[in-house]
Design an enzyme around this catalytic site. Structure first.
Site, PDB file in Angstrom:
ATOM      1  N   ASP A  85       0.740  -1.270  -0.131  1.00 48.09           N
ATOM      2  CA  ASP A  85       0.068   0.021   0.148  1.00 48.09           C
ATOM      3  C   ASP A  85       0.763   1.277   0.146  1.00 48.09           C
ATOM      4  O   ASP A  85       2.110   1.324   0.230  1.00 48.09           O
ATOM      5  CB  ASP A  85      -1.141  -0.006   1.348  1.00 48.09           C
ATOM      6  CG  ASP A  85      -0.234   0.057   2.623  1.00 48.09           C
ATOM      7  OD1 ASP A  85       0.659  -0.704   2.881  1.00 48.09           O
ATOM      8  OD2 ASP A  85      -0.829   0.832   3.326  1.00 48.09           O
ATOM      9  N   GLU A 180       0.260  -1.230   5.634  1.00 51.43           N
ATOM     10  CA  GLU A 180       0.975  -0.889   6.640  1.00 51.43           C
ATOM     11  C   GLU A 180       1.015   0.663   6.741  1.00 51.43           C
ATOM     12  O   GLU A 180       1.164   1.084   8.080  1.00 51.43           O
ATOM     13  CB  GLU A 180       2.594  -1.024   6.060  1.00 51.43           C
ATOM     14  CG  GLU A 180       3.655  -0.837   6.930  1.00 51.43           C
ATOM     15  CD  GLU A 180       4.401   0.671   6.952  1.00 51.43           C
ATOM     16  OE1 GLU A 180       5.397   0.577   7.678  1.00 51.43           O
ATOM     17  OE2 GLU A 180       3.996   1.243   6.270  1.00 51.43           O
TER      18      GLU A 180
END
Ligand SMILES: [Zn+2]
Length: 415
Positions: A85, A180
């Site tokens: 991400d 994350e």
């Protein structure tokens, strides 16, 4: 790695064009379904390399194994981890990566928004990049080197090991996580299935750095209950919850204890969100420090400020709730010094001076370390992340690939 044609940059340029922005408001796993668009690409590329067990699970995690090729049975399983991400802070839609070849040292103009000037004066790490090929976005988006540089480097290292069977190594596990950036990167990780002894996130900044220390982190939520009345009949009765919240924020020091006034090993108390009306107000904070004691002191400080403020509002009350977020990985890594030592040795072997640093933040490795997988952070070459001025150099990425390969060799030799 003589004569090896690195694949990291080609991979990187593909990965950054896939929008994988995560969403802190979402409660699903992964927080955004589009993160899997990249995870699926990674699985296909791993399968194409010949890694037969590469898989994407329902939660958006990619697992894959490079089998051991050493005869030694004592070599532990090492995991390399990066996240798919990108930060919710800046859009990751329509990223147009640009390679500035053999950069000469002038400020870098980003063509789609000339006000986004990457000034050498603002980016001191650029000073050592003269002559290198710098990759940036085009000015309107982030680049996503955080952490797609790490993904590309791990993928390239896997490719190298699979095409160079003469390099002996133990069993290697690859883990690519979602979310994350919204602090949920390890929420659904299956540590049993991962089945590794030690790990490394490849998510650090400058060339040659290894980070073995992170913040310890808590979140605090304060819910203030005021006394609400009709404003026309409020004299001597109304206690406005919003004003109580504002008093608390105003009571925080102006020159200390905040992200904007601290550095290095100093922690902070940082309000992140407020919401309310005259009846009820909610304040959210993050608390950061490198030690558990420091964290506790800051929470007590905030609680005392709240108590003080409330003495002037006798009818009102407040709830103060602390939630643990993550802990300094150093507490775990100190028990397993080999993990850090072997990585430092690998960095030196590629000809770099190894620099040990602490991070004013957390990594997936902070949580993985406390889940039983001691996991420091190795540089990926990413810089100015979470901004439109994000950059990475081709040469740093290739050095990171070499470090990953060397880590596997050092473990094999020393086990
Ligand atoms: Zn990252």
């Amino acid at each position: 790695m003589k004569n090896y044609q690195f694949t990291a940059v080609d991979r990187f340029l593909r990965y950054v064009q896939i929008n994988t922005q995560s969403d802190p408001q979402s409660t699903t796993n992964p927080s955004t379904e589009k993160q899997k668009d990249l995870s699926r690409v990674l699985v296909q590329e791993l399968l194409d390399m010949g890694i037969a067990d590469a898989e994407l699970d329902a939660w958006g995690y990619v697992y894959a194994t490079i089998p051991a090729n050493t005869a030694k049975l004592t070599v532990p399983t090492i995991c390399f981890c990066s996240h798919v991400d990108t930060s919710p802070d800046v859009t990751g839609a329509g990223v147009k990566p640009i390679i500035h070849r053999q950069w000469k040292g002038a400020d870098i103009v980003l063509p789609d928004d000339p006000t986004q000037l990457i000034r050498v004066a603002d980016h001191p790490d650029l000073a050592s990049q003269i002559g290198n090929d710098i990759i940036t976005a085009s000015g309107t988006t982030l680049l996503g080197a955080d952490n797609k540089a790490g993904l590309a480097e791990i993928m390239d290292a896997a490719n190298y090991l699979l095409t160079h069977p003469d390099i002996k190594h133990g069993r290697i596990r690859l883990l690519f996580t979602p979310d994350e950036e919204v602090g949920r990167g390890t929420e659904k990780v299956d540590i049993k299935k991962l089945d590794a002894d030690f790990g490394y996130t490849i998510d650090g900044e400058a060339l040659g750095t290894l980070e073995d220390e992170t913040f310890s982190a808590d979140a605090v939520k304060i819910t203030i209950q005021g006394v609400s009345t009709h404003p026309g009949f409020a004299k001597g009765k109304l206690e406005n919850a919003m004003k109580i919240a504002a008093d608390l924020l105003a009571a925080l020091p102006k020159n200390a204890l905040s992200p904007e006034t601290t550095e290095e090993k100093e922690g902070f108390v940082h309000p992140t969100r407020m919401e309310g009306n005259q009846d009820k107000a909610v304040l959210e904070f993050i608390i950061r420090d490198f030690t558990e004691v420091g964290l506790q002191e800051k929470e007590t400080y905030l609680q005392n400020q709240l108590t003080d403020v409330l003495t002037t509002y006798p009818g009102s009350s407040a709830q103060f709730v602390v939630k643990e977020q993550y802990r300094n990985m150093k507490d775990v890594l100190d028990l397993h010094p080999t993990v850090v030592e072997n990585a430092l040795e690998a960095i030196r072997r590629v000809g770099l001076s190894a620099k040990r640093r602490s991070i004013r933040g957390g990594t997936d490795g902070s949580r993985l370390s406390f889940m039983g997988l001691p996991c420091p952070n190795i540089f990926a070459g990413e810089h100015a992340f979470h901004s439109r001025q994000e950059w990475v150099s081709v040469q740093d990425m290739e050095q990171a690939v070499a470090v990953i390969v060397n880590v596997t060799q050092v473990w094999e030799e020393r086990s």
